[in-house]
Design a protein around this motif. Structure first.
Motif, PDB file in Angstrom:
ATOM      1  N   VAL A   1       0.849  -1.196   0.000  1.00  0.00           N
ATOM      2  CA  VAL A   1       0.000   0.000   0.000  1.00  0.00           C
ATOM      3  C   VAL A   1       0.882   1.243   0.000  1.00  0.00           C
ATOM      4  CG1 VAL A   1      -1.793   1.294   1.214  1.00  0.00           C
ATOM      5  CG2 VAL A   1      -1.830  -1.211   1.231  1.00  0.00           C
TER       6      VAL A   1
ATOM      7  N   SER B   1       0.590   5.428   0.165  1.00  0.00           N
ATOM      8  CA  SER B   1      -0.350   6.498   0.494  1.00  0.00           C
ATOM      9  C   SER B   1      -0.132   7.716  -0.402  1.00  0.00           C
ATOM     10  CB  SER B   1      -0.191   6.895   1.965  1.00  0.00           C
ATOM     11  OG  SER B   1       1.011   7.616   2.144  1.00  0.00           O
TER      12      SER B   1
ATOM     13  N   TYR C   1      -4.252   5.762   8.062  1.00  0.00           N
ATOM     14  CA  TYR C   1      -3.177   6.603   7.545  1.00  0.00           C
ATOM     15  C   TYR C   1      -2.939   7.755   8.520  1.00  0.00           C
ATOM     16  CZ  TYR C   1      -4.466   4.095   3.284  1.00  0.00           C
ATOM     17  OH  TYR C   1      -4.763   3.122   2.373  1.00  0.00           O
TER      18      TYR C   1
ATOM     19  N   TYR D   1      -5.391   6.778   0.947  1.00  0.00           N
ATOM     20  CA  TYR D   1      -5.011   5.722  -0.005  1.00  0.00           C
ATOM     21  C   TYR D   1      -4.621   6.331  -1.352  1.00  0.00           C
ATOM     22  CZ  TYR D   1      -5.613   1.905  -3.336  1.00  0.00           C
ATOM     23  OH  TYR D   1      -5.428   0.999  -4.339  1.00  0.00           O
TER      24      TYR D   1
ATOM     25  N   SER E   1      -2.076   0.423  -4.595  1.00  0.00           N
ATOM     26  CA  SER E   1      -1.861  -0.851  -3.899  1.00  0.00           C
ATOM     27  C   SER E   1      -1.722  -1.965  -4.928  1.00  0.00           C
ATOM     28  CB  SER E   1      -3.032  -1.170  -2.948  1.00  0.00           C
ATOM     29  OG  SER E   1      -4.215  -1.421  -3.696  1.00  0.00           O
TER      30      SER E   1
END
Length: 750
Positions: free
Chosen positions: A523, A525, A545, A551, A554
């Motif tokens: 993942v 960010s 987060y 997000y 990913s």
């Protein structure tokens, strides 16, 4: 140089002999005598019976003691004492060591001695003292002795001149090659690997039938060594042929192993056979040492679970390690792979040392076999002639029985009267006088006549055989076929133990082999923090987060994967899956792992595929197709893939998975063209994808014509683009406005 004074004899006034001789000459002559003695009397085997003097004396002494395979065992101390006292005055330890080796089934392919008690083991443990162990000959050992009491071989005086010993044994099979031999003399050595006796006899039969048979024909029957400990010979056919042709070479042998499934995706290696003359305990010690020093990173543990059979258990460090990789690394580091050198240096029939080829050794054995057959035939002829002489005298007695009885009863010297009356020989007269009264019956006379006929028929056959080389070789072939049954390949003793395989190609141990393969979800960010969550996670809505972050990208991967990050400055970076920060926290800034400035961002993240390709393009509308392999970077600073004009940035990284390319600009114009119109490059600026008056490239995607063009909304639903074929044009066209209902963002995804 000065002279040396040497006294021989009594050393006293009248008994000594003074010899004046230069020191170097005296040393040279005496050392030469020592060297020749070592070569001919200790180290080198005889090509005919394959035995060194000490081994031959042991076998002969055991035969003299009546230690045949059906007899009771006798103490080895008794055997050693007889050998040393009568034949071999070189110390009991040398004799006992040779006796022990002849009984070890891991040292000789066909044991000649049947040992009872502790005769050592493959771990290198020595045998018990000879006062505790017992022995007798095996059936194979007895085959070497057949005919020794029939004048089959020449006898010579022992060292004490009180007895005689055979200079060579009759040897019913080619023992030299069957059991092999090793020895070191002065200035020379011998090293002969064991072979399969049944195969050797097949080769001998071929040479009897066709003496001109080539080495290649012999190798079809005898493909190579057959070690008592088995293993896999990985020497090439060409190298084996060269070794047998010259008598010098070597054989690379590997341990035999198999993979044992232990469930749940785990496994372990089981080693069941080791190379010849490699102590199992030494292998275990070496493996343990490599584990402790971390020089065998793929190996976690080794255990010796051997009982009567070898069983070494090798535990891999991770179940993701390939078994072949693990074993290849251990073959390079340990004696699980060993090379047995061959030097066919032997004593020929005249006692001279020389290196022979395989064919030479087989022919030398066959010549010896023929000599033994002739010697035994001549011995049998003498026995038959002697018996026929006696039978002739007995027949005279039966035909004149009354007169013979009268002479024996009334004459003072019946022997002389019998000789004079019936013209008998001394031997015949003695035979008549030794005949018992109960044998003077009619039936006995008939038996004598039958025996006489049988012996005469046998004699004719022997005489014919002695006069015909063809019959002699036929007799040799017949005897070899009879002996071959003792080495039948369908028996545990005769079955081939060493197999053959191609030498493996060299391989490079990949770094992935050291990593435990586990699924992860990577993942990234929005602010560039990266982490690897354990397992395959599809729903990332619960991932937390930092404040103000969220997000971005990913993908599903494994810890052994390489993850490629493509930045807006056209560079590609590579991160190892196992080196990513764990998912328990919030991760780490990706810029701690790569040299990426704050003014640039990551625009794509993907896993490289073996034949995968990506379309990369700049905001100016220039791009090309690059292979995933070209995107893999070995340095922290990454790899420049897309060259950018001043002020431009990389804006599109899309996997190639179709034959058409769809490009949309910031002006919301769409153009579609063939993927083949784009060049395949490893680095560069590329070609123009779409022409713009204002703005630049917004997004691009590839698709298959039979599936049609689509875009995906924020929830991931597919939305087909109707009439997409109306947008097909040549590359670098301006395109047409996107159809009504197209993504508000102008992008194909989200």
């Amino acid at each position: 140089m000065g002279d040396i004074v040497e006294l021989e004899g009594g050393g006293g006034g009248d008994g000594g002999i003074i010899i004046n001789e230069p020191f170097d000459r005296a040393l040279e002559s005496r050392y030469l005598v020592y060297a020749l003695s070592t070569i001919t009397s200790r180290a080198l085997p005889d090509v005919r019976d394959g035995l060194k003097p000490v081994q031959r004396r042991i076998i002969h002494a055991m035969g003299e003691l009546g230690l045949d395979p059906e007899s009771n065992f006798k103490k080895c101390a008794k055997i050693v004492g007889d050998v040393m006292g009568k034949y071999h005055p070189h110390g009991d330890s040398a004799i006992y060591d040779a006796l022990v080796r002849l009984a070890q089934d891991f040292s000789v392919r066909y044991p000649l001695v049947d040992g009872q008690g502790n005769f050592g083991n493959i771990d290198g443990d020595s045998a018990a003292a000879y006062r505790y162990t017992e022995a007798r000959l095996t059936e194979i050992g007895a085959l070497l002795m057949e005919g020794v009491d029939e004048d089959a071989v020449r006898f010579r005086e022992t060292y004490s001149q009180e007895d005689t010993e055979p200079s060579v044994l009759p040897a019913g099979f080619p023992n030299l090659l069957a059991n092999g031999s090793m020895g070191i003399a002065v200035g020379m050595a011998t090293s002969i690997p064991p072979h399969n006796a049944a195969e050797l006899i097949d080769a001998c039969l071929l040479l009897i039938e066709r003496p001109e048979a080539s080495l290649d024909e012999i190798l079809d029957l005898v493909p190579g060594p057959d070690f008592p400990t088995g293993g896999i010979c990985i020497e090439s056919r060409a190298a084996i042929r060269e070794a047998y042709a010259t008598g010098k070479g070597g054989f690379r042998t590997r341990a035999r192993w198999q993979v044992e499934d232990t469930g749940r995706g785990t496994w372990r290696i089981i080693v069941t056979e080791t190379p010849y003359q490699v102590q199992k305990s030494k292998i275990v010690e070496r493996l343990a040492e490599l584990i402790e020093s971390k020089k065998a990173p793929l190996l976690a543990d080794v255990r010796d679970e051997s009982a009567e059979d070898i069983r070494l258990v090798l535990e891999p460090r991770a179940r993701t390690v390939e078994p072949d990789q693990l074993m290849e690394s251990l073959f390079k580091l340990t004696d699980l792979e060993s090379r047995f050198s061959m030097n066919l240096n032997v004593l020929d029939a005249k006692g001279a040392p020389r290196v022979m080829s395989l064919v030479d050794c087989l022919k030398a054995f066959l010549d010896h076999k023929r000599d033994v057959i002739l010697a035994r035939a001549n011995w049998r002829l003498r026995k038959i002639d002697g018996r026929l002489e006696i039978l002739a005298g007995l027949l005279v007695a039966y035909l004149n029985l009354d007169e013979v009885i009268r002479i024996i009863r009334y004459e003072d010297e019946p022997k002389q009267v019998l000789i004079a009356t019936f013209d008998l020989t001394d031997v015949q007269a003695n035979a008549i006088l030794d005949t018992r009264l109960r044998n003077l019956r009619k039936l006995e006379e008939m038996e004598i006549r039958q025996e006489d006929e049988d012996l005469k028929a046998e004699r004719e056959g022997l005489v014919a055989m002695l006069a015909s080389p063809d019959l002699q070789w036929a007799q040799a072939a017949e005897e070899l076929r009879e002996i071959q049954s003792a080495f039948a390949k369908d028996t545990a003793l005769g079955a081939r133990r060493t197999t053959f395989a191609e030498a493996p190609a060299a391989f490079a141990l990949s770094a992935e082999a050291f990593v435990t393969r586990e699924p992860i979800t990577v993942v990234l960010s929005q602010k560039g923090w990266i982490r690897a969550l354990k397992g395959r996670i599809d729903d990332l809505s619960t991932v937390k987060y930092k404040d103000g972050d969220g997000y971005y990208l990913s993908l599903h991967a494994e810890t052994t994967d390489k993850i490629i990050l493509f930045a807006s400055d056209g560079r590609a970076f590579t991160l190892a899956g196992d080196k990513l920060p764990g998912g328990r926290g919030l991760g780490e800034p990706v810029r701690l792992s790569i040299d990426l400035g704050e003014e640039h961002d990551i625009i794509a993240m993907f896993l490289p595929k073996p034949e995968g390709e990506h379309l990369v393009a700049a905001s100016t509308g220039y791009g090309f197709v690059v292979s995933d392999e070209e995107c893999v970077a070995l340095r922290r600073s990454g790899k420049q893939v897309l060259n950018l004009d001043e002020g431009a940035k990389a804006s599109v990284v899309a996997r190639v998975q179709g034959d058409l390319v769809a490009v949309v600009g910031e002006n919301r114009k769409l153009v579609i063209f063939q993927t083949d119109e784009l060049p395949r490059m490893g680095r560069g600026k590329g070609v123009k994808l779409q022409a713009y008056k204002d703005g630049g490239l917004l997004d691009a995607i590839t698709f298959k014509a039979d599936e049609g063009l689509a875009w995906y909304d924020t929830s991931g639903r597919r939305r087909d683009v109707p009439d997409w074929k109306d947008y097909v044009a040549k590359r670098a066209a301006a395109g047409r406005m996107v159809p009504r209902g197209f993504s508000r963002s102008g992008k194909f995804v989200g």
